[in-house]
Design a protein around this motif. Structure first.
Motif, PDB file in Angstrom:
ATOM      1  N   VAL A   1       0.870  -1.165   0.000  1.00  0.00           N
ATOM      2  CA  VAL A   1       0.000   0.000   0.000  1.00  0.00           C
ATOM      3  C   VAL A   1       0.910   1.219   0.000  1.00  0.00           C
ATOM      4  CG1 VAL A   1      -1.697   1.317   1.314  1.00  0.00           C
ATOM      5  CG2 VAL A   1      -1.867  -1.153   1.210  1.00  0.00           C
ATOM      6  N   LYS A   2       0.632   2.142  -0.888  1.00  0.00           N
ATOM      7  CA  LYS A   2       1.418   3.367  -0.975  1.00  0.00           C
ATOM      8  C   LYS A   2       0.562   4.531  -0.488  1.00  0.00           C
ATOM      9  CE  LYS A   2       4.224   5.940  -4.237  1.00  0.00           C
ATOM     10  NZ  LYS A   2       4.639   6.046  -5.634  1.00  0.00           N
ATOM     11  N   ILE A   3       1.067   5.226   0.533  1.00  0.00           N
ATOM     12  CA  ILE A   3       0.410   6.411   1.053  1.00  0.00           C
ATOM     13  C   ILE A   3       1.394   7.557   0.888  1.00  0.00           C
ATOM     14  CG2 ILE A   3      -0.617   7.515   3.074  1.00  0.00           C
ATOM     15  CD1 ILE A   3      -1.194   4.692   4.145  1.00  0.00           C
ATOM     16  N   LYS A   4       1.013   8.526   0.069  1.00  0.00           N
ATOM     17  CA  LYS A   4       1.924   9.596  -0.340  1.00  0.00           C
ATOM     18  C   LYS A   4       3.164   8.953  -0.946  1.00  0.00           C
ATOM     19  CE  LYS A   4       0.015  12.933   2.797  1.00  0.00           C
ATOM     20  NZ  LYS A   4       0.212  13.867   3.853  1.00  0.00           N
ATOM     21  N   ASP A   5       4.343   9.139  -0.375  1.00  0.00           N
ATOM     22  CA  ASP A   5       5.552   8.538  -0.936  1.00  0.00           C
ATOM     23  C   ASP A   5       6.057   7.349  -0.130  1.00  0.00           C
ATOM     24  OD1 ASP A   5       5.626  10.309  -3.045  1.00  0.00           O
ATOM     25  OD2 ASP A   5       6.829  11.777  -1.960  1.00  0.00           O
ATOM     26  N   LYS A   6       5.281   6.901   0.868  1.00  0.00           N
ATOM     27  CA  LYS A   6       5.711   5.779   1.700  1.00  0.00           C
ATOM     28  C   LYS A   6       5.023   4.497   1.247  1.00  0.00           C
ATOM     29  CE  LYS A   6       6.852   8.404   5.792  1.00  0.00           C
ATOM     30  NZ  LYS A   6       6.659   8.561   7.222  1.00  0.00           N
ATOM     31  N   LYS A   7       5.810   3.427   1.231  1.00  0.00           N
ATOM     32  CA  LYS A   7       5.306   2.133   0.801  1.00  0.00           C
ATOM     33  C   LYS A   7       5.294   1.201   2.012  1.00  0.00           C
ATOM     34  CE  LYS A   7       7.938   0.002  -2.153  1.00  0.00           C
ATOM     35  NZ  LYS A   7       8.564  -0.589  -3.343  1.00  0.00           N
ATOM     36  N   ARG A   8       4.151   0.541   2.239  1.00  0.00           N
ATOM     37  CA  ARG A   8       4.012  -0.412   3.345  1.00  0.00           C
ATOM     38  C   ARG A   8       3.563  -1.749   2.757  1.00  0.00           C
ATOM     39  NH1 ARG A   8       0.001   1.133   8.028  1.00  0.00           N
ATOM     40  NH2 ARG A   8       1.701   2.535   8.483  1.00  0.00           N
ATOM     41  N   TYR A   9       4.360  -2.793   3.016  1.00  0.00           N
ATOM     42  CA  TYR A   9       3.997  -4.119   2.515  1.00  0.00           C
ATOM     43  C   TYR A   9       2.885  -4.692   3.378  1.00  0.00           C
ATOM     44  CZ  TYR A   9       8.100  -3.805  -0.377  1.00  0.00           C
ATOM     45  OH  TYR A   9       9.017  -3.401  -1.315  1.00  0.00           O
TER      46      TYR A   9
END
Length: 128
Positions: free
Chosen positions: A55-63
């Motif tokens: 999941v990408k929120i703004k420029d951060k990616k969380r697996y």
């Protein structure tokens, strides 16, 4: 790989429809987080063990965390669709209005469905 050749971004994006490949099956509010559960499905591509959804929120990616969806679908003893690596669960902060799902393989990273929480909420109110 297909026929011994590495997949390129163009070929893989032809196999996967970004807007119709992520299915959300459960949504729950847990305190200040939203728990989303679902699965990845595409007629032309089956996720492998090394593939990762994020999941990408703004420029951060969380697996996302993988969960088991179902046993493989078999016809005459041959597996047709294997959802073993397709299920996911992720907890997101409630204050994020928009986020995007993505798929990361060894070869490429593909942006998938974008979710706008406010739009989804307004659509839910219209149906009721």
């Amino acid at each position: 790989m297909k026929n011994g050749k590495p997949l390129n971004l163009t070929y893989l994006t032809e196999l996967i429809n970004p807007e119709k490949s992520v299915y959300i099956t459960k949504k729950r509010v847990l305190g200040l987080k939203i728990r989303i559960e679902g699965y990845f499905y595409s007629d032309g591509y089956v996720m492998k063990s090394e593939d990762k959804l994020f999941v990408k929120i703004k420029d951060k990616k969380r697996y996302v965390e993988r969960i088991k969806v179902s046993d493989p679908i078999e016809i005459w003893g041959y597996p047709i669709k294997d959802f073993n690596y397709s299920g996911f669960k992720v907890d997101l902060p409630i204050w994020h209005i928009q986020f995007q799902f993505g798929l990361e393989t060894k070869e490429v990273q593909i942006s998938l469905k974008t979710i706008n929480v406010i739009t989804k909420f307004l659509q839910m109110l219209k149906i009721s």
